[in-house]
Each structure stands twice: as structure tokens, then as C-alpha cells.
Design a protein around this motif. Structure first.
Motif, PDB file in Angstrom:
ATOM      1  N   ARG A  47      -2.942  -0.123  -3.700  1.00 30.87           N
ATOM      2  CA  ARG A  47      -4.197   0.249  -3.038  1.00 30.87           C
ATOM      3  C   ARG A  47      -3.910   1.289  -1.973  1.00 30.87           C
ATOM      4  O   ARG A  47      -3.695   0.950  -0.798  1.00 30.87           O
ATOM      5  CB  ARG A  47      -4.844  -0.974  -2.407  1.00 30.87           C
ATOM      6  CG  ARG A  47      -5.444  -1.918  -3.418  1.00 30.87           C
ATOM      7  CD  ARG A  47      -6.056  -3.092  -2.670  1.00 30.87           C
ATOM      8  NE  ARG A  47      -6.099  -4.258  -3.524  1.00 30.87           N
ATOM      9  CZ  ARG A  47      -7.203  -4.666  -4.139  1.00 30.87           C
ATOM     10  NH1 ARG A  47      -8.316  -4.013  -3.982  1.00 30.87           N
ATOM     11  NH2 ARG A  47      -7.160  -5.743  -4.906  1.00 30.87           N
ATOM     12  N   ALA A  48      -3.911   2.546  -2.346  1.00 30.26           N
ATOM     13  CA  ALA A  48      -3.561   3.612  -1.404  1.00 30.26           C
ATOM     14  C   ALA A  48      -4.576   3.718  -0.274  1.00 30.26           C
ATOM     15  O   ALA A  48      -4.259   4.205   0.804  1.00 30.26           O
ATOM     16  CB  ALA A  48      -3.452   4.942  -2.139  1.00 30.26           C
ATOM     17  N   SER A  49      -5.809   3.242  -0.516  1.00 32.81           N
ATOM     18  CA  SER A  49      -6.844   3.386   0.510  1.00 32.81           C
ATOM     19  C   SER A  49      -6.579   2.450   1.694  1.00 32.81           C
ATOM     20  O   SER A  49      -7.173   2.610   2.753  1.00 32.81           O
ATOM     21  CB  SER A  49      -8.211   3.080  -0.085  1.00 32.81           C
ATOM     22  OG  SER A  49      -8.181   1.811  -0.700  1.00 32.81           O
ATOM     23  N   TRP A  50      -5.679   1.469   1.530  1.00 33.33           N
ATOM     24  CA  TRP A  50      -5.399   0.548   2.626  1.00 33.33           C
ATOM     25  C   TRP A  50      -4.317   1.081   3.567  1.00 33.33           C
ATOM     26  O   TRP A  50      -3.971   0.419   4.535  1.00 33.33           O
ATOM     27  CB  TRP A  50      -4.936  -0.811   2.072  1.00 33.33           C
ATOM     28  CG  TRP A  50      -6.032  -1.615   1.445  1.00 33.33           C
ATOM     29  CD1 TRP A  50      -7.261  -1.164   1.056  1.00 33.33           C
ATOM     30  CD2 TRP A  50      -5.997  -3.010   1.127  1.00 33.33           C
ATOM     31  NE1 TRP A  50      -7.989  -2.168   0.504  1.00 33.33           N
ATOM     32  CE2 TRP A  50      -7.248  -3.329   0.530  1.00 33.33           C
ATOM     33  CE3 TRP A  50      -5.050  -4.012   1.263  1.00 33.33           C
ATOM     34  CZ2 TRP A  50      -7.546  -4.605   0.091  1.00 33.33           C
ATOM     35  CZ3 TRP A  50      -5.362  -5.293   0.820  1.00 33.33           C
ATOM     36  CH2 TRP A  50      -6.604  -5.590   0.249  1.00 33.33           C
ATOM     37  N   ARG A  51      -3.769   2.254   3.232  1.00 37.68           N
ATOM     38  CA  ARG A  51      -2.598   2.723   3.986  1.00 37.68           C
ATOM     39  C   ARG A  51      -2.851   2.861   5.476  1.00 37.68           C
ATOM     40  O   ARG A  51      -2.117   2.323   6.297  1.00 37.68           O
ATOM     41  CB  ARG A  51      -2.147   4.084   3.430  1.00 37.68           C
ATOM     42  CG  ARG A  51      -1.457   3.944   2.109  1.00 37.68           C
ATOM     43  CD  ARG A  51      -0.929   5.261   1.640  1.00 37.68           C
ATOM     44  NE  ARG A  51      -0.208   5.066   0.389  1.00 37.68           N
ATOM     45  CZ  ARG A  51       0.418   6.026  -0.262  1.00 37.68           C
ATOM     46  NH1 ARG A  51       0.388   7.252   0.210  1.00 37.68           N
ATOM     47  NH2 ARG A  51       1.042   5.770  -1.366  1.00 37.68           N
ATOM     48  N   LEU A  52      -3.918   3.592   5.828  1.00 44.82           N
ATOM     49  CA  LEU A  52      -4.201   3.840   7.234  1.00 44.82           C
ATOM     50  C   LEU A  52      -4.512   2.520   7.941  1.00 44.82           C
ATOM     51  O   LEU A  52      -4.036   2.259   9.049  1.00 44.82           O
ATOM     52  CB  LEU A  52      -5.376   4.811   7.359  1.00 44.82           C
ATOM     53  CG  LEU A  52      -5.470   5.500   8.721  1.00 44.82           C
ATOM     54  CD1 LEU A  52      -4.213   6.294   8.993  1.00 44.82           C
ATOM     55  CD2 LEU A  52      -6.684   6.401   8.768  1.00 44.82           C
ATOM     56  N   ALA A  53      -5.306   1.680   7.256  1.00 42.71           N
ATOM     57  CA  ALA A  53      -5.694   0.404   7.854  1.00 42.71           C
ATOM     58  C   ALA A  53      -4.467  -0.446   8.163  1.00 42.71           C
ATOM     59  O   ALA A  53      -4.414  -1.131   9.192  1.00 42.71           O
ATOM     60  CB  ALA A  53      -6.629  -0.336   6.911  1.00 42.71           C
ATOM     61  N   SER A  54      -3.451  -0.371   7.301  1.00 43.14           N
ATOM     62  CA  SER A  54      -2.266  -1.208   7.513  1.00 43.14           C
ATOM     63  C   SER A  54      -1.506  -0.792   8.768  1.00 43.14           C
ATOM     64  O   SER A  54      -0.719  -1.569   9.298  1.00 43.14           O
ATOM     65  CB  SER A  54      -1.353  -1.149   6.290  1.00 43.14           C
ATOM     66  OG  SER A  54      -0.803   0.136   6.167  1.00 43.14           O
ATOM     67  N   SER A  77      -2.058  -6.129  -2.221  1.00 41.04           N
ATOM     68  CA  SER A  77      -2.289  -4.737  -1.823  1.00 41.04           C
ATOM     69  C   SER A  77      -1.576  -3.735  -2.715  1.00 41.04           C
ATOM     70  O   SER A  77      -1.673  -2.540  -2.493  1.00 41.04           O
ATOM     71  CB  SER A  77      -1.825  -4.548  -0.385  1.00 41.04           C
ATOM     72  OG  SER A  77      -0.428  -4.737  -0.337  1.00 41.04           O
ATOM     73  N   ALA A 121       0.819  -1.212   0.000  1.00 40.03           N
ATOM     74  CA  ALA A 121       0.000   0.000   0.000  1.00 40.03           C
ATOM     75  C   ALA A 121       0.856   1.266   0.000  1.00 40.03           C
ATOM     76  O   ALA A 121       0.534   2.238  -0.679  1.00 40.03           O
ATOM     77  CB  ALA A 121      -0.929  -0.006   1.222  1.00 40.03           C
ATOM     78  N   TRP A 122       1.941   1.252   0.761  1.00 37.64           N
ATOM     79  CA  TRP A 122       2.745   2.468   0.908  1.00 37.64           C
ATOM     80  C   TRP A 122       3.823   2.576  -0.154  1.00 37.64           C
ATOM     81  O   TRP A 122       4.204   3.674  -0.547  1.00 37.64           O
ATOM     82  CB  TRP A 122       3.412   2.512   2.285  1.00 37.64           C
ATOM     83  CG  TRP A 122       2.467   2.804   3.395  1.00 37.64           C
ATOM     84  CD1 TRP A 122       1.743   1.906   4.100  1.00 37.64           C
ATOM     85  CD2 TRP A 122       2.120   4.086   3.916  1.00 37.64           C
ATOM     86  NE1 TRP A 122       0.968   2.540   5.034  1.00 37.64           N
ATOM     87  CE2 TRP A 122       1.182   3.880   4.952  1.00 37.64           C
ATOM     88  CE3 TRP A 122       2.515   5.396   3.626  1.00 37.64           C
ATOM     89  CZ2 TRP A 122       0.620   4.916   5.683  1.00 37.64           C
ATOM     90  CZ3 TRP A 122       1.974   6.431   4.366  1.00 37.64           C
ATOM     91  CH2 TRP A 122       1.032   6.189   5.374  1.00 37.64           C
TER      92      TRP A 122
END
Lengths: 389, 401
Positions: free
Chosen positions: B154-161, B151, B105-106
Motif C-alpha cells: 500500500r504505497a499510499s500509506w507511506r507518508l502516514a506511516s 500494509s 508500505a515502504w
């Protein structure tokens, strides 16, 4: 048309008034802290009662009954307090020597990392990176168990010029034994230095500072030689250690544990100080070099007169932090069995079971040492600070 | 495409021309510039040759390297029971999967590291380490690459990760120690040791200490609530003034007095000591960051009508944390190295596991080899983190004037 003044002043309800909220919040905070503190104290007293201990510092007068091989003279029959003092003295002795040597090492490495010489720069970089990226405990243990304990036994000590001897038991080095004639000698030499300087300034004001200082040095040296020859007893005798059948006679010995701690603290902190030094020199603006070159200063005088004073100013707060870290790291002495204040305190705790009291003492001592060092560094900082108008 | 080429050309034209030196001229310029430089070269060369020959002589004629492969298990997981070792591998898999998702993601340096790590484990699976370990290693490498592939981008998963760690940590701890089902034996906390313990202590302390440190820093910088400020200042100065050894010792001997009969596992108490110690240092680093945020930011935020909480969370903290990244990384490196101090309370971390190995009568006299190996492990971890931090700093544009 309504004028502003005719509007009624809106007073927020009390639970939205910021001033009242602030006070309420703080009162709640104080109550919470007090409640937690109260519970903890309650628990402590009940635990101590269960163990049958009453809180107090009387036990410090009891006889310690354990030996300490290091530091100021001490007998096992003396009190816990005396044993603790021995530890404090050992900590201070170890820390102060380490601080001096680490600073020297840091200065050399830090300047080497900025040198125009490629080889010296790379070597210094590798050394700093190695020691900065492993735990200080590993370094201490490496020096102790990997290096010092694998050295030859005392009988086959390595000798450096017949003065220093390195063996499993540490380092034996010459000691300086002062006699009653030391103080008169120092007074005579200081007086001579002052007198020669005064005379030169009055008679030969054309002599430059370097020549003047060498003349003063020569005069003092000649006088010192005369003192050593003329006085019935030499003012300061150098006592060189001599290898007897089993151990050394004369001189002083740095024990294996002390040497390991010293080497560990110096190499670890020295590399951190090297980074501080490097950062401070880099922080001096490049224009300062160019400006000094423009007014015709040589490279060396630029460094001495322009760059170092400015870098020093940037360096001192970070050096203070490094010194405090070094003092705190000296408590690792417990890993190699050097009798520092923490090691001796833990023995006292084991023997007397007075952990709460000893903790208060340990914390207070470390805080006091840190405060004194910080105060000293702040004093130096104030001395070198840029005087702004 | 064309425009990017032209801008890079323009960029190049603006830089000063690079001087091309012949090797001889380079050597003269960099090594034998003046008499002092020549002397320095000779001294450094002598030191280098002396150290290298000493090391070479030791490493290839005297050293008994057999001690390392024979004790790999002790270094990695210490006294953790052999029969339960699969739990460690599962935890490693979970951690790698989580890290892999974050890496995908990052992107950036984390992605490089995770690809490198996955590749290393894939290669290690080919080494003759025993069929079981090889299988697990291959599995871990597979999980890592799968997580990255899922992943990727998928930038939207950043915070979740990042947030998912709050869940992953307790799951891992439970998996390592707990009795999940009746036929799974619980593992005593003292058996958690070796590199496993080092990593767990460091990771948990950092993740938990960070928010506490930020709160302490905000408390100390809060001039509206003097009581809170004084409390935070006192706490920070008190803990910063004493060595970590003392605090660990207190967690071991003193804390039971204050708990009033409740017994808390030693590993948790040690962890709390690390958290407290790290939090106050984090607080000081963040305070530096807070001081770097200009007052105008606060005034502007107030002018657009944000309340104090919003000002702190949305305007000040992001800038303060960004400014304190270098100091925070230093703090994490220190924490990672300081976990070696748990020997004081009798726990066996990586370094202590090494001491256990070389005091074993079968491996007497191998202290240099073992300490060297452990040093290399610490060095790799610390150096990798420092390098990553440098890349992050560059990406954030820190330190540029």
C-alpha cells in the motif's frame, strides 16, 4: 495598441511588498528573541536572589580545599582559579597526546584498509568497524575497568624491556631530565648539521639527497656521542623507573585514569580518522596513479609524491572536525575520575554552588580551545591548498 | 522477459572480463605479493592469532557468562517496576506495529529488518525465558507480521506511516509513565532506564531534532533575513563548540534557574539537551546539502513562478535532504551512542545499567563480560543502521559519478 511605458507602474500594497515584509519579519524576530531572553534573565535573577547568591566571579579567589592528584603542582589551600587552571592544563595535555597518537593510528589503519594485502585489509576493517560502532564512553570504561584495573598490582608489573612498566596504577616510563648543558648541545648539533650540509653542497654536489642526509646524520650522531662523553654532566639524562618496595622511583608515571582516557580516545578517534584517511585516498582520482605510472615513477614514489599531497589536502578539514570531537570527548574523564577541566569544574560547582558562573567559564574555555585548534588547522589547510591560477 | 535477459547479457559484455584465479594464485597475489606484503601478512596474522587466542581463552575458560541471563531484565528496562512491565511490552508492540506498517508500505531494507526482527522474536519466544516473557515475545512477533501483511504494497500509506510517529511518541510516553486510570500507578521518570531509556532518548531526540535542524539550516542559509541568519549561526556555533557533557550538565543544574519556579522533569530536560545538540549538527549536515543544490535550480523555479516558500519546500529541500542522507545517518549513529552520556546527570541507560550490574557484590569481577555484552548490543544497532543507510544511499543513487 498600448505601449509598455504607458502602463502605470504597479505598486503593491505595503503588506504584500517583499522589502517591507522582510523588515517586519526581522523586527518581529528580534522582539521575540528579546522577550524570551528578558524572561529568562528575569527568572535567573529572581532565582539567584531567592538563593541569596549575587552573580560575580569573586569566588574564584577562595581557597579550593580539595586535592587534585594529577597535573601541575597544586596545593588544596590554593584558589579555585588555580584548581581550574590545573584542569585546563590536564585537558590540553591529554588532548594533545591523544591527537598525535590517534592520527598515527588512523594513518596506519586507513592505509591498511586500502592495502593490496587481503589479511591486513580485513583486519583493519574489523578493528575500525568495532570501535566506530560502540560509544566512546563504553570504550573508556572498558579500558579502565575491564583492562587496566584488572592488571597486576605494582609489585608484579609487566615490564617491557626493563624500561616500561605496566600495572594497575598505569604506565611507568623513562623520563628525560635535561641539564644546563642541553641548550649548548642543541646549538652545537644544529650548527654542525647546517655546516656539514653547506660543505657537502659546495664540495660534492654529485652526492644524492639520501646519501647527503645520511652523512649529515652520521656527523651529528658522532658529535652527540662526543657531547655526552665530554661534558661534565650529560645534557639529557634518561631516568629509568626502578621498582622500590612499594612503588616506582624515578621516571614518570601515566596514571591509570590518564592511560584509560588516552587509550579510549585514541582507539575511538583513531578509527574515525582511519575512515577520513581512507576516504581521502579514495577521493584522489585513479588517473593520477595511472599518469604517474606512465611517466615511470615507482609505486612508492607515486604514493609519496603524487597521492599523499593530494589526499592530505582533502583530509585536513575532516581531521579538524575529528580533533575538535576528541577534545570535546575528553570531558568524559569524569567517568573514570581523571581531573580534566570539566571534572574539576563540577567539583567546584558542587562545593561553591556557583553553577551559572562556572558554566560561563567552562563554555568560554572550550570555545577558546576549539577556536585555537580550528585556527591552526585552517592555517595548515591554507599551506597545503592547491594554488590556483 | 526475453528483453530483460538480453539487456543483462549486454550489461555483462560491457564489464571487463573477470579473472578466475586458482586458490594458490589468489593467496600469492593477495598475501605474498612482495617482501613487504609478506611481512604485512605475517604481522597481521600474528596480531590476529594473538587476539583470537586471548579472546578464546577468556571467553571459554575465565568468563562468567551467567551474569548476562541473570540480569537481562536490568539491561532491558533497568529499574522499571516488575509489576508494571506489561506496559513496556505494550509499548514495544505499538512501536513494532507502527514500524511493521511502515515496512510493508515502504518495502526495501526496512521490510527485511522487520521480518528479521519478527523472526528473531518468534525464535526467542521458544527460549526458556519464563512463561510471561515468552507469551509477550510471541505476541510482538505476531503483531509485527500482521502489520506487515496488512500494509504490504500500500504505497499510499507511506507518508502516514511517518507522520503517525507524532502521535505514537506521546502515547508511548504516557503509557510508560502516566496514570491512565485511577487504579494504574504512575511510574517515576527515574525508573525509566536501561535499553528502554537509551532507545527512547535516541528516537525522540532524532524525530524532534530533525525538523528543528532543517529550520536552523534554512535560517543560516537565508541571506534575505540577516538577523535570522546571525541568530542561527550564533546558536549553531555556540552549541557545536561545547561538549555534550556540558550541555547535559546545564540541563540538569542550570535550567531550573531559568524556569522561574516551574519544575520540569529531568528526563524531559535531558531530552531537550539532546534535541538541541542533535539539531545543530543536523543543521550543519543539511547546510552541506543546501550548498550542493545548484543555483540554477532556484532560478528555474523562480522562472516558472514559484514563490520563495514553494521554492524552498518543493525544489531545494528535497534535493538538499537527499544529498545529506549519509551525513544525517552518521548523526543518528552518534546520537544513539551519545545517549550513554546521561550517566552524568544520574540517569541509568543501557551502559549505566551494566555498571550497576557489575558493581553489585554478587557479580563482582564480571565487568568484561557485561561490557562485552553491552558493546555487542550497541554494535548490532549501529551496524544495522549503517547498513540500512548504505542500502538507502544505493536506492537514491547517491555517490555515483
Amino acid at each position: 495598441m498600448t505601449s509598455l511605458s504607458s502602463q502605470p507602474h504597479i505598486q503593491p500594497t505595503w503588506w504584500r511588498d517583499e522589502r517591507i515584509l522582510k523588515i517586519l519579519l526581522q523586527v518581529a524576530f528580534v522582539i521575540a528573541v528579546l522577550v524570551v531572553f528578558g524572561i529568562l534573565t528575569q527568572n535567573l535573577t529572581s532565582s539567584l536572589r531567592r538563593l541569596g547568591i549575587t552573580f560575580g566571579f569573586r569566588f574564584l579567589g577562595n581557597s579550593a580545599n580539595f586535592g587534585i592528584t594529577e597535573g601541575i603542582p597544586y596545593d588544596p589551600s590554593e584558589s579555585y582559579l588555580k584548581a581550574f587552571v590545573v584542569g585546563v592544563v590536564n585537558t590540553l595535555w591529554l588532548s594533545s597526546i591523544s591527537i598525535v597518537l590517534a592520527t598515527v593510528m588512523g594513518m596506519i589503519l586507513g592505509v591498511a584498509r586500502l592495502s593490496s594485502n587481503w589479511l591486513a585489509r580485513q583486519l583493519a576493517t574489523v578493528i575500525t568497524e568495532i570501535f566506530r560502532n560502540v560509544p566512546v564512553l563504553l570504550i573508556v570504561i572498558f579500558w579502565y575497568q575491564g583492562v587496566i584495573l584488572t592488571l597486576p598490582a605494582v609489585r608484579n608489573s609487566y615490564s617491557i624491556g626493563g624500561f616500561f612498566f605496566i600495572s594497575q596504577r598505569g604506565i611507568n616510563l623513562p623520563s628525560l631530565d635535561p641539564s644546563g648543558w642541553l641548550i649548548p648541545t642543541v646549538v652545537i648539533l644544529a650548527g654542525a648539521a647546517w655546516g656539514i650540509r653547506k660543505l657537502l653542497l659546495a664540495r660534492r654536489p654529485d652526492v644524492g639527497p639520501i646519501q647527503r642526509n645520511s652523512l649529515i646524520g652520521l656527523g651529528v650522531l658522532l658529535l652527540a656521542v662526543a657531547c655526552w662523553i665530554l661534558f661534565p654532566e650529560p645534557p639529557l639524562r634518561v631516568d629509568v623507573p626502578v621498582l622500590d618496595r612499594f612503588n616506582f622511583r624515578g621516571g614518570t608515571q601515566l596514571s591509570a585514569e590518564f592511560t584509560a582516557m588516552l587509550l579510549g580516545l585514541v582507539t575511538y578517534t583513531g578509527c574515525y580518522i582511519a575512515e577520513v584517511v581512507r576516504g581521502s585516498f579514495l577521493a584522489v582520482q585513479r588517473g593520477q596513479w595511472e599518469a604517474s605510472r606512465a611517466i615511470g615513477l615507482t609505486e612508492l614514489s607515486t604514493f609519496q609524491l603524487v597521492i599523499v599531497p593530494q589526499a592530505l589536502r582533502i583530509m585536513i578539514p575532516s581531521l579538524n572536525t575529528q580533533y575538535l570531537t576528541l577534545i570535546k570527548n575528553s570531558s568524559l574523564a569524569i567517568a573514570v575520575g581523571f581531573s580534566d577541566l570539566f571534572n574539576i569544574s563540577s567539583t567546584i560547582i558542587n562545593q561553591s554552588g556557583r553553577s551559572v558562573e562556572m558554566f560561563a567559564i567552562i563554555m568560554a574555555t572550550y570555545l577558546a580551545i576549539n577556536l585555537v585548534v580550528s585556527y591552526g588547522m585552517n592555517w595548515i589547510n591554507a599551506r597545503v591548498k592547491l594554488v590556483e591560477r | 522477459m526475453a528483453s530483460s535477459v538480453s539487456t543483462s547479457l549486454a550489461e555483462e559484455n560491457r564489464l571487463p572480463p573477470q579473472e578466475k584465479l586458482s586458490p594458490v594464485a589468489w593467496v600469492r597475489r593477495n598475501l605474498f605479493d612482495s617482501w613487504f606484503s609478506t611481512l604485512l601478512t605475517l604481522v597481521s596474522g600474528l596480531v590476529l592469532v594473538w587476539a583470537l587466542s586471548l579472546f578464546w581463552n577468556w571467553a571459554f575458560t575465565q568468563a562468567n557468562w551467567a551474569v548476562i541471563p541473570a540480569n537481562l531484565k536490568i539491561f532491558a528496562s533497568g529499574t522499571y517496576p516488575q509489576s508494571q512491565l506489561w506496559r513496556v511490552w505494550v509499548v514495544l508492540g505499538i512501536v513494532l506495529a507502527t514500524l511493521g506498517v511502515a515496512a510493508g508500505a515502504w518495502g526495501g531494507v526496512l521490510l527485511q529488518y522487520m521480518i528479521g526482527l519478527g523472526a528473531c522474536m518468534g525464535l526467542a519466544a521458544l527460549l526458556p525465558l519464563g512463561e510471561q516473557s515468552q507469551g509477550w515475545l510471541a505476541g510482538c512477533a505476531g503483531v509485527t507480521f500482521a502489520a506487515i501483511a496488512i500494509s504490504r504494497g500500500r504505497a499510499s500509506w507511506r507518508l502516514a506511516s511517518i507522520l503517525v510517529w507524532a502521535l505514537v511518541l506521546p502515547i508511548c510516553l504516557e503509557l510508560l509513565l502516566g496514570t491512565l486510570t485511577p487504579n494504574l500507578p504512575g511510574v517515576r521518570a527515574e525508573q525509566l532506564s536501561g535499553l528502554l531509556l537509551t532507545l527512547m532518548l535516541a528516537a525522540a531526540a532524532l524525530i524532534i531534532a530533525f525538523p528543528i535542524g532543517v529550520l536552523l539550516a534554512l535560517g543560516r542559509a537565508n541571506h534575505a533575513l540577516p538577523v535570522v541568519r546571525i541568530f542561527c549561526t550564533l546558536l549553531i556555533e555556540l552549541i557545536r563548540g561545547v561538549p555534550l557533557t556540558t550541555i547535559l550538565f546545564a540541563a540538569w543544574l542550570l535550567v531550573p534557574f531559568f524556569l522561574g519556579g516551574i519544575t520540569v522533569n529531568l528526563i524531559i530536560r535531558a531530552e531537550v539537551a539532546f534535541i538541541l545538540f542533535t539539531a545543530v549538527y543536523v543543521a550543519e549536515d543539511v547546510r552541506g546539502g543546501l550548498q550542493a543544490v545548484s543555483r540554477g535550480q532556484v532560478e528555474a523555479a523562480r522562472a516558472v513562478g514559484l514563490n520563495p516558500f514553494q521554492i524552498t519546500a518543493l525544489v531545494i529541500l528535497p534535493q538538499a535532504l537527499r544529498a545529506s542522507v549519509p551525513a544525517l545517518v552518521n548523526e543518528f549513529l552518534t546520537l544513539f551512542k551519545d545517549t550513554s552520556l546521561v550517566f552524568i546527570i544520574g540517569m541509568i541507560d543501557l551502559l549505566q545499567a551494566g555498571r550497576v550490574v557489575f558493581t553489585n557484590p554478587n557479580w563482582l569481577g564480571t565487568q568484561k563480560e557485561v561490557l562485552f555484552f553491552i558493546g555487542v548490543i550497541y554494535f548490532i544497532f549501529c551496524f544495522a543502521m549503517a547498513y540500512a543507510a548504505k542500502q538507502v544511499e544505493k536506492a537514491l543513487g547517491l555517490g555515483k559519478r
